[in-house]
Design a protein around this motif. Sequence first.
Motif, PDB file in Angstrom:
ATOM      1  N   GLY A 211     -83.819  23.071 -46.720  1.00  0.00           N
ATOM      2  CA  GLY A 211     -84.380  21.932 -47.435  1.00  0.00           C
ATOM      3  C   GLY A 211     -85.657  22.263 -48.183  1.00  0.00           C
ATOM      4  O   GLY A 211     -85.775  21.995 -49.386  1.00  0.00           O
ATOM      5  N   HIS A 212     -86.625  22.884 -47.497  1.00  0.00           N
ATOM      6  CA  HIS A 212     -87.904  23.125 -48.186  1.00  0.00           C
ATOM      7  C   HIS A 212     -87.778  24.232 -49.227  1.00  0.00           C
ATOM      8  O   HIS A 212     -88.541  24.264 -50.204  1.00  0.00           O
ATOM      9  N   SER A 213     -86.811  25.143 -49.066  1.00  0.00           N
ATOM     10  CA  SER A 213     -86.627  26.186 -50.075  1.00  0.00           C
ATOM     11  C   SER A 213     -86.139  25.588 -51.390  1.00  0.00           C
ATOM     12  O   SER A 213     -86.567  25.992 -52.475  1.00  0.00           O
ATOM     13  N   GLY A 316     -86.859  18.816 -44.629  1.00  0.00           N
ATOM     14  CA  GLY A 316     -87.305  19.999 -45.348  1.00  0.00           C
ATOM     15  C   GLY A 316     -87.481  19.739 -46.830  1.00  0.00           C
ATOM     16  O   GLY A 316     -88.391  20.292 -47.467  1.00  0.00           O
ATOM     17  N   LEU A 317     -86.607  18.897 -47.401  1.00  0.00           N
ATOM     18  CA  LEU A 317     -86.754  18.545 -48.818  1.00  0.00           C
ATOM     19  C   LEU A 317     -88.120  17.922 -49.070  1.00  0.00           C
ATOM     20  O   LEU A 317     -88.780  18.203 -50.073  1.00  0.00           O
ATOM     21  N   ILE A 318     -88.565  17.069 -48.143  1.00  0.00           N
ATOM     22  CA  ILE A 318     -89.866  16.412 -48.284  1.00  0.00           C
ATOM     23  C   ILE A 318     -90.997  17.417 -48.106  1.00  0.00           C
ATOM     24  O   ILE A 318     -91.922  17.490 -48.923  1.00  0.00           O
ATOM     25  N   HIS A 319     -90.915  18.222 -47.055  1.00  0.00           N
ATOM     26  CA  HIS A 319     -91.988  19.187 -46.789  1.00  0.00           C
ATOM     27  C   HIS A 319     -92.061  20.253 -47.879  1.00  0.00           C
ATOM     28  O   HIS A 319     -93.130  20.807 -48.135  1.00  0.00           O
ATOM     29  N   GLY A 320     -90.927  20.554 -48.517  1.00  0.00           N
ATOM     30  CA  GLY A 320     -90.935  21.548 -49.594  1.00  0.00           C
ATOM     31  C   GLY A 320     -91.839  21.146 -50.737  1.00  0.00           C
ATOM     32  O   GLY A 320     -92.553  21.980 -51.317  1.00  0.00           O
ATOM     33  N   PHE A 321     -91.850  19.849 -51.063  1.00  0.00           N
ATOM     34  CA  PHE A 321     -92.764  19.378 -52.099  1.00  0.00           C
ATOM     35  C   PHE A 321     -94.210  19.497 -51.633  1.00  0.00           C
ATOM     36  O   PHE A 321     -95.113  19.748 -52.427  1.00  0.00           O
ATOM     37  N   GLY A 322     -94.426  19.301 -50.315  1.00  0.00           N
ATOM     38  CA  GLY A 322     -95.769  19.494 -49.775  1.00  0.00           C
ATOM     39  C   GLY A 322     -96.206  20.946 -49.872  1.00  0.00           C
ATOM     40  O   GLY A 322     -97.349  21.239 -50.205  1.00  0.00           O
ATOM     41  N   PHE A 323     -95.277  21.885 -49.585  1.00  0.00           N
ATOM     42  CA  PHE A 323     -95.599  23.303 -49.736  1.00  0.00           C
ATOM     43  C   PHE A 323     -95.948  23.618 -51.190  1.00  0.00           C
ATOM     44  O   PHE A 323     -96.852  24.408 -51.475  1.00  0.00           O
ATOM     45  N   ALA A 324     -95.200  23.009 -52.120  1.00  0.00           N
ATOM     46  CA  ALA A 324     -95.405  23.300 -53.538  1.00  0.00           C
ATOM     47  C   ALA A 324     -96.801  22.911 -53.999  1.00  0.00           C
ATOM     48  O   ALA A 324     -97.359  23.528 -54.906  1.00  0.00           O
ATOM     49  N   ALA A 325     -97.370  21.877 -53.363  1.00  0.00           N
ATOM     50  CA  ALA A 325     -98.710  21.446 -53.762  1.00  0.00           C
ATOM     51  C   ALA A 325     -99.724  22.568 -53.636  1.00  0.00           C
ATOM     52  O   ALA A 325    -100.668  22.669 -54.415  1.00  0.00           O
ATOM     53  N   GLY A 326     -99.523  23.448 -52.645  1.00  0.00           N
ATOM     54  CA  GLY A 326    -100.435  24.573 -52.491  1.00  0.00           C
ATOM     55  C   GLY A 326    -100.346  25.561 -53.627  1.00  0.00           C
ATOM     56  O   GLY A 326    -101.327  26.236 -53.960  1.00  0.00           O
ATOM     57  N   LEU A 327     -99.174  25.679 -54.241  1.00  0.00           N
ATOM     58  CA  LEU A 327     -99.000  26.602 -55.359  1.00  0.00           C
ATOM     59  C   LEU A 327     -99.419  25.992 -56.687  1.00  0.00           C
ATOM     60  O   LEU A 327     -99.911  26.690 -57.572  1.00  0.00           O
TER      61      LEU A 327
END
Length: 399
Positions: A211-213, A316-327
């Motif tokens: 999901g997060h990928s 994971g789909l939701i958390h993936g957008f959260g990870f993207a915020a760091g980039l």
Amino acid sequence: MSRRVSWRGMSCALLLLGSGVAQAHVKSESHSVWRVSGDEVSLEYSVPLTETIRLAETPGVQPPDSLLLDYFSRHIAVSAKAGDCKVDKPRAVRATDQFRRFEFTFRCPGPDGIELHASAFFDLIASHVNLAQIDKADGRFVEQMFTQDRQTLELEGEGEGLENAGFFEYVHMGLMHIFTGVDHMSFLLGLVLISRRTRDLVFVITGFTIGHSVTLALAVTGILRPHAEFIDALVALTIALIGAENIAVSTRLPGRVALASGGFLLAMILAKLAGFGTLPTLLLLGSALFTVNYLMISGHLRDAGRLRLVVTMVFGLIHGFGFAAGLLEFQMPKDRLAELLVGFNLGVEIGQLTVVFVLLALVEVLRRFSLALPRPIVVDGVAAALVALGLYWFIGRSF
């Protein structure tokens, strides 16, 4: 395990929530898009209603456009090497029901040495951030942040780009994103707690990874960019939900837990209809339907491992957008996006697997030295804490 223990756990969660002792980071954000073409800079500045209300002369009443334009004109500027840039008459434009939007056009004495300045809201709340997208004339765009400590962005030679970063630097960024992200680590704790067998843990970690990928790639490549404040709130909701699922399974009372969860989200919907809160009504309604149905289903299945693979994929789909915020805070090299995504994602995977293995190792050490508490007590206590923490963050990020 008695029902009394579990409901005591839920009561503790509510007491923790009401006490406000726990500290959570509630983001104050605005958004800006700067388009640079030669010596001309156009700006589209979007501000949530929760931020503009801070400038109200009458408490609880949204300020007029004239007051906001006057404030922004004093806190937003552009300068060039040859001197300050003149601003045309700014204007308010139509936006969604959750935002107010304003447009500015700056004309500079020359195209060299252009700098962007934004200090709005920092005098009101020090933790405010402005998420800025800078579109350049050559088609490249930069995503940066204005903060209280960084109120000026230089267009030439911006120092936080990733063009010269190596693959292992991308890995390190992903790794640190997990180790410094308390919300993501809390969610991983909930996944470990709900997994009674190694196979179940493999299922949930696999679903979360898939999901997060997917959404990390969609966000970084610009295909899909949801509102950051919505994602922050949903990440918090997933933490509360994984805690509630643990309670539903351990008490074997999924109906009551689902009813309580649905009732809470229904109250959020009613508050939104009454004019309170920033999350869209449809988003809250969808979250309520998903929450109630999932808790009911998971509470009645003997082997919910495969179901959780699908559900944690949604998480994971939701958390993936959260990870993207760091980039997205950095200038990303478009010709190296694949390398960046692989490295960052690998770092995230290493980070989350490290967290999982450390938790499992800690449990094993406590068990071998006969220091471990009975599983029902641990489940009730940790799950209640996750519910309290998740709801505290969810409410804070929603209002």
